[in-house]
Design a protein around this motif. Structure first.
Motif: not given
Lengths: 234, 420
Positions: B35-36, B62-64, B102-104, B106, B117, B132, B135
């Motif tokens: 993740i990341g 990865e989110a982006n 491409t996702d996050t 949760t 995800l 990650p 934050d």
């Protein structure tokens, strides 16, 4: 020339360094070596000009790549900015194996294996340094350090699998594909040169601080493993 | 006696074989979820896929779709790089045998070993890598919350925030004031705030030379301080004012509505304000239950395995490992150790002793680069520094230029190592 040599001898006598003087080498023999092996490219003396290679008067104490009017290789210029200064010790290492100290040097010379011959050549060259009396006595006259790499170290056969793991640390900066941009390529380097270079960093002979740190904690086996891996990398 | 011994050895080998190579028994390939997709995660995914040579099923979340590196983003602010040069896609990561989603993430269920995800997908894992990044701690700067980042940007995660900050600096009125609220330790990229100050100063020197820069700092000393101070005196004399904790820099309140900073009860109007808040591990690390009361995730110094879950590894900024700074170089270095450890656990491949290293380059002015670095090894307690170096004050221009050029080479080298 004769007068100059007498002058040097006087200085050494005054300094009471007769024992140390024996260790520099035979300047007369060195002059012969210079004429046969160096003169085609390098000139030395008060009126010497740059030729294929830079003029060598004043070489002791000069920074590598330090003449503004000579176009050096990228490698030599980099060594200079990293802090390589020509001393008896660094010149000796360079003449022994030029490419092991300065990988991309343009000096097309295989190296002089005989330590006594190098000492003689350096004894001759040192007479043409501008101000030999300003060189700290201990440095040019000191007993040569044991940087001649132990043949047992060079004979170690590296484990390329271990080298591959260790190399992952190198590849944060040195690109695997051999691209050379700000940081030199180390891919496809002959194994022996790689080993000598890494031990040069480990002993502080090569000047770059990052490389001194990285090499400083590598064992002889680990250096051999890296050399084995990088030599075979496509 | 001899029989017993032989029997014992034989049993050990069989048991070891069973544990080491589950796929040989016809089961599915061991699954690793990462993740990341930054310096830690993408490196780990690529090395696992490459060195696993098909023995591992590697998925990167990865989110982006396109990653923007936080490292070197200060050079964009200073005008030394364009924004696109900081951006990297995942095509080569995919080509290297990694499934990129491409996702996050949760949720993590450590007992069932699943990751959920945002899109609803549930991924099984044998080993999970969390990388990650950071934050922000809500409330660490009084008056500021994440919702205010459009007015007072943090720009400490690269992307739209980086562009916003640069545009705000460019829009400052003549002779205006730029303020930075610097973060408390520990935080991502120790010299980063001060390199940013250098880059903002460089930008303002070109376009707005009477502008002022204010650094409000809760720390009484910071990374490469002597080098930055020397450089600021040389290049930006009189422009930069550093206010440490002794003079109120540690207890600053900000007022985004009125663009004010309040130092020791006194409000001051500023024209651009960069708030870099206190930091903690990326949220998913806490969700997975691997962080402790410090907000960071303690890890085993020899492998980067989370101390609180034997199936989870934590890399980079989120980990609490000891002496290594939170940097891309560190995350990349840790990723290689973790990838080797995970591959060893799942396929029985050889595990070599961990070695780590880091170097941080900073740009003070054009062709004036400096660096700090160290090498590290695991001890029983932590990852410990074993050797280090730092640029000297008073170095000549040629060396500083070479150091800058070296940093460009490093960026190209490390991004090739991370993203392919």
């Amino acid at each position: 020339m004769a007068a100059r040599r007498a002058f040097l001898a006087l200085i050494l006598a005054v300094a009471g360094a007769s024992a140390a003087a024996e260790e520099i080498g035979d300047a007369v023999r060195g002059e012969g070596l210079f004429q046969r092996q160096c003169l085609a490219c390098h000139k030395v003396g008060p009126t010497a000009k740059n030729g294929v290679g830079p003029r060598l008067n004043g070489i002791f104490g000069r920074r590598a790549g330090g003449l503004a009017d000579f176009k050096y290789s990228k490698s030599m210029a980099r060594m200079g900015t990293d802090g390589l200064v020509w001393t008896l010790e660094t010149l000796d290492a360079y003449i022994e194996n030029p490419k092991a100290l300065v990988s991309g040097t343009r000096m097309n010379y295989r190296g002089m294996a005989d330590g006594q011959a190098r000492a003689d050549l350096l004894a001759f060259l040192r007479e043409w340094s501008d101000r030999p009396q300003n060189i700290p006595e201990a440095e040019p006259t000191a007993r040569r350090s044991t940087h001649d790499l132990d043949p047992a170290i060079l004979a170690i056969r590296g484990d390329p699998a271990y080298g591959e793991y260790l190399a992952s640390e190198c590849q944060t900066c040195h690109r695997r594909d051999g691209a050379d941009e700000g940081i030199p390529s180390i891919t496809n380097w002959p194994e022996a040169d790689f080993v000598v270079a890494m031990h040069g960093y480990k002993r502080g002979l090569r000047p770059h601080p990052v490389m001194q740190m990285m090499a400083g904690r590598l064992s002889d086996d680990e250096i051999a493993a890296l050399a084995a891996y990088f030599a075979t990398l496509e | 006696m001899i029989l017993n011994r032989r029997h014992f050895i034989g049993t050990g080998l069989v048991a070891g074989g069973l544990l080491a190579a589950p796929m040989v028994l016809g089961q599915a390939k061991p699954k690793v979820v990462v993740i990341g997709g930054g310096a830690g995660g993408a490196t780990a995914a690529r090395y696992l896929a490459r060195d696993g040579a098909g023995a591992l099923d590697v998925t990167l979340v990865e989110a982006n779709p396109v990653y923007t590196t936080c490292f070197f983003s200060n050079l964009y602010i200073g005008g030394f790089r364009d924004f696109e040069s900081l951006q990297h896609g995942y095509d080569k990561v995919t080509a290297g045998g990694v499934t990129v989603i491409t996702d996050t993430a949760t949720a993590v269920d450590p007992a069932a070993r699943t990751v959920t995800l945002a899109g609803g997908q549930v991924l099984d894992y044998d080993r999970l890598i969390l990388s990650p990044g950071i934050d922000f701690r809500e409330g660490s700067v009084p008056g500021w919350s994440l919702a205010d980042a459009e007015v007072m940007p943090h720009a400490w995660k690269a992307g739209p925030q980086t562009r916003l900050l640069k545009s705000m600096v460019e829009a400052m009125p003549e002779g205006g004031t730029f303020a930075m609220v610097a973060p408390p330790n520990p935080y991502r990229c120790p010299p980063g705030p001060y390199e940013r100050i250098s880059m903002v100063a460089h930008l303002l020197k070109q376009t707005n030379p009477t502008a002022k820069i204010l650094i409000l700092d809760p720390k009484d000393k910071y990374s490469k301080q002597a080098l930055f101070e020397e450089g600021w005196g040389k290049h930006y004399d009189g422009m930069i004012d550093w206010i440490g904790p002794e003079f109120g820099g540690g207890a600053v309140e900000v007022r985004p509505d009125t663009m004010e900073v309040v130092i020791e009860g006194e409000a001051q109007k500023v024209d651009c304000c960069n708030v870099i808040p206190g930091q903690m591990a990326g949220q998913i690390a806490a969700i997975a239950g691997v962080t402790d009361e410090t907000g960071w995730a303690p890890v085993d110094p020899g492998s980067m395995k989370a101390k609180l879950d034997e199936n989870i590894f934590v890399l980079g900024d989120s980990s609490a490992q000891g002496d290594m700074p939170k940097s891309a170089f560190s995350a990349n270095s840790q990723a290689k150790v973790a990838a080797m450890a995970i591959r060893g656990e799942l396929t029985g491949s050889k595990v070599f002793p961990a070695k780590y290293s880091n170097t941080c380059w900073s740009l003070i002015a054009p062709e004036d680069g400096v660096k700090v670095g160290a090498s590290y090894e695991p001890t029983a307690e932590k990852i410990a520094s074993v050797a280090s170096f730092i640029s000297d004050t008073g170095e000549d221009a040629a060396l500083r230029k070479a150091t800058y050029e070296e940093s460009l080479g490093w960026y190209s080298g490390i991004t090739a190592d991370i993203f392919g």
